[in-house]
Design an enzyme around this catalytic site. Sequence first.
Site, PDB file in Angstrom:
ATOM      1  N   LYS A 188       0.843  -1.208   0.000  1.00  0.00           N
ATOM      2  CA  LYS A 188       0.000   0.000   0.000  1.00  0.00           C
ATOM      3  C   LYS A 188       0.876   1.255   0.000  1.00  0.00           C
ATOM      4  CE  LYS A 188      -0.423  -0.522   5.027  1.00  0.00           C
ATOM      5  NZ  LYS A 188      -1.237  -1.178   6.076  1.00  0.00           N
ATOM      6  N   ARG A 225     -11.254  -0.378  14.245  1.00  0.00           N
ATOM      7  CA  ARG A 225     -10.900   0.412  13.074  1.00  0.00           C
ATOM      8  C   ARG A 225     -11.649  -0.132  11.866  1.00  0.00           C
ATOM      9  NH1 ARG A 225      -4.614   0.834  11.088  1.00  0.00           N
ATOM     10  NH2 ARG A 225      -5.117  -1.219  10.246  1.00  0.00           N
ATOM     11  N   TYR A 233      15.273  30.183   9.001  1.00  0.00           N
ATOM     12  CA  TYR A 233      14.051  30.908   9.362  1.00  0.00           C
ATOM     13  C   TYR A 233      13.949  31.107  10.870  1.00  0.00           C
ATOM     14  CZ  TYR A 233      11.812  30.342   4.764  1.00  0.00           C
ATOM     15  OH  TYR A 233      11.485  30.401   3.445  1.00  0.00           O
ATOM     16  N   MET A 280      11.444  24.090   3.602  1.00  0.00           N
ATOM     17  CA  MET A 280      10.742  23.202   2.680  1.00  0.00           C
ATOM     18  C   MET A 280      11.715  22.418   1.799  1.00  0.00           C
ATOM     19  SD  MET A 280       7.900  24.129  -0.191  1.00  0.00           S
ATOM     20  CE  MET A 280       6.813  24.918   0.975  1.00  0.00           C
TER      21      MET A 280
HETATM   22  C1  LIG Z   1      -0.541  -2.145   6.756  1.00  0.00           C
HETATM   23  C2  LIG Z   1      -1.098  -3.462   7.128  1.00  0.00           C
HETATM   24  C3  LIG Z   1      -0.262  -4.594   7.228  1.00  0.00           C
HETATM   25  C4  LIG Z   1       1.248  -4.500   7.150  1.00  0.00           C
HETATM   26  O1  LIG Z   1       1.712  -3.981   8.381  1.00  0.00           O
HETATM   27  P1  LIG Z   1       3.264  -3.807   8.717  1.00  0.00           P
HETATM   28  O2  LIG Z   1       3.251  -3.443  10.159  1.00  0.00           O
HETATM   29  O3  LIG Z   1       3.753  -2.723   7.832  1.00  0.00           O
HETATM   30  O4  LIG Z   1       3.929  -5.091   8.450  1.00  0.00           O
HETATM   31  C5  LIG Z   1      -0.860  -5.826   7.435  1.00  0.00           C
HETATM   32  N1  LIG Z   1      -2.197  -5.935   7.587  1.00  0.00           N
HETATM   33  C6  LIG Z   1      -3.021  -4.873   7.538  1.00  0.00           C
HETATM   34  C7  LIG Z   1      -4.476  -5.063   7.726  1.00  0.00           C
HETATM   35  C8  LIG Z   1      -2.504  -3.602   7.316  1.00  0.00           C
HETATM   36  O5  LIG Z   1      -3.312  -2.544   7.297  1.00  0.00           O
END
Ligand SMILES: *Cc1c(COP(=O)(O)O)cnc(C)c1O
Length: 369
Positions: free
Chosen positions: A38, A136, A258, A306
């Site tokens: 992701k 969640r 800055y 930046m």
């Molecule tokens: C992001 C995610 C993972 C991977 O998690 P890591 O801690 O990066 O290994 C696995 N399962 C779900 C549901 C996730 O959202």
Amino acid sequence: MSVPSPDGVLEIDLSALAENWRRLKDLGGAAECAAVVKADAYGLGLDPVARKLWAVGCNTFFVAQLIEALALRAILPEARIGVLNGLVPGAAGLYAEQNLIPVLNCLPEVAAWQAESLHRNTALPAFLHVDTGMTRLGLDGEEQARVSADPSLLSGIAWEAVMSHLITAEQPQAAQNGAQRDALAAFSRLLPQVPVSLCNSSGIFLGRDYHFDLLRPGVALYGVNPTPGRPNPMRPVVTAHLRILQTRKAKAGETVGYGGTYRLTRDSHIATLAGGYADGLPWQLSNRGQVWAAGHLVPILGRVSMDLMGIDITDLPPDALKPGDLVEVVGPNRPIETVAAEGQSFPYELLTRIGKRYHRLYTTSDSTA
Ligand SMILES: *Cc1c(COP(=O)(O)O)cnc(C)c1O
């Protein structure tokens, strides 16, 4: 290091990535090892990362969003692709046509996928996510109770796995880990024969009891330590360098950057680096972080801007650095964990923010991968 002359260079070691996937897979024994890619493979580039992992035998990938899944489908026509954020309303047909597998997170999503299955006259594949403590995503307690009372609520779908997500996997002593494992195992009895999936990266290090059938590592693939407080069992994957634009002498009493937040206490030699918070380096590194320059740790002076930041090179030999030279901001001498701590961030956030503007260089460090 030979580069054209980009201001920032992000080196991504694809051999180390592949080796990390194999290490996690080996730890998992008979369990299948997927890869979570992701957020553009945690900022490192979906295309090269996914291709590399596919080439070394990874078949199952998870992304968060439908749009990421469509991008991945174009890269890997044959891969099994799970979409963690679930079914986008109105898009069930698109998932089915693109052979994308939604992670169904609530009973209305299950019903929508059943309807699509009926419409296509086939049991479409899906993952089922049950919430065991994250609060969640996934079937909540009430929905789990409804399903327990009436398992036919889950009929008509080809379940690829039933999964849950650990909330304290990086703390091996936490009692919550075992509680989540047991809750998932209990729920999974409603779907006999269906594989079970629990572990993210850190979860894999909790031991065999946690592995079940399918592992879902993300961050550890990219070299972040999944066992905080203990030596990193992964190979580092990411190195980030910034170019020096200018060096200058400044007098005691003058200020840097800055807001004039750093006042020099001695006559100093300052180098200005071509990177800042727009390159994923936290603003909180201002007057606090360090970089690795010409074989030494040197401090960041003044505020991170930046696109720029200053470093103090007064203590280096006069000719150690010149404009055009590269200094390491993340890499073997500047672990992601260390930089994240200095920047009051945490490794996941630093990693996912760092990739955007750098020139990306994909390397293979050895011939075995
Ligand atoms: C992001 C995610 C993972 C991977 O998690 P890591 O801690 O990066 O290994 C696995 N399962 C779900 C549901 C996730 O959202």
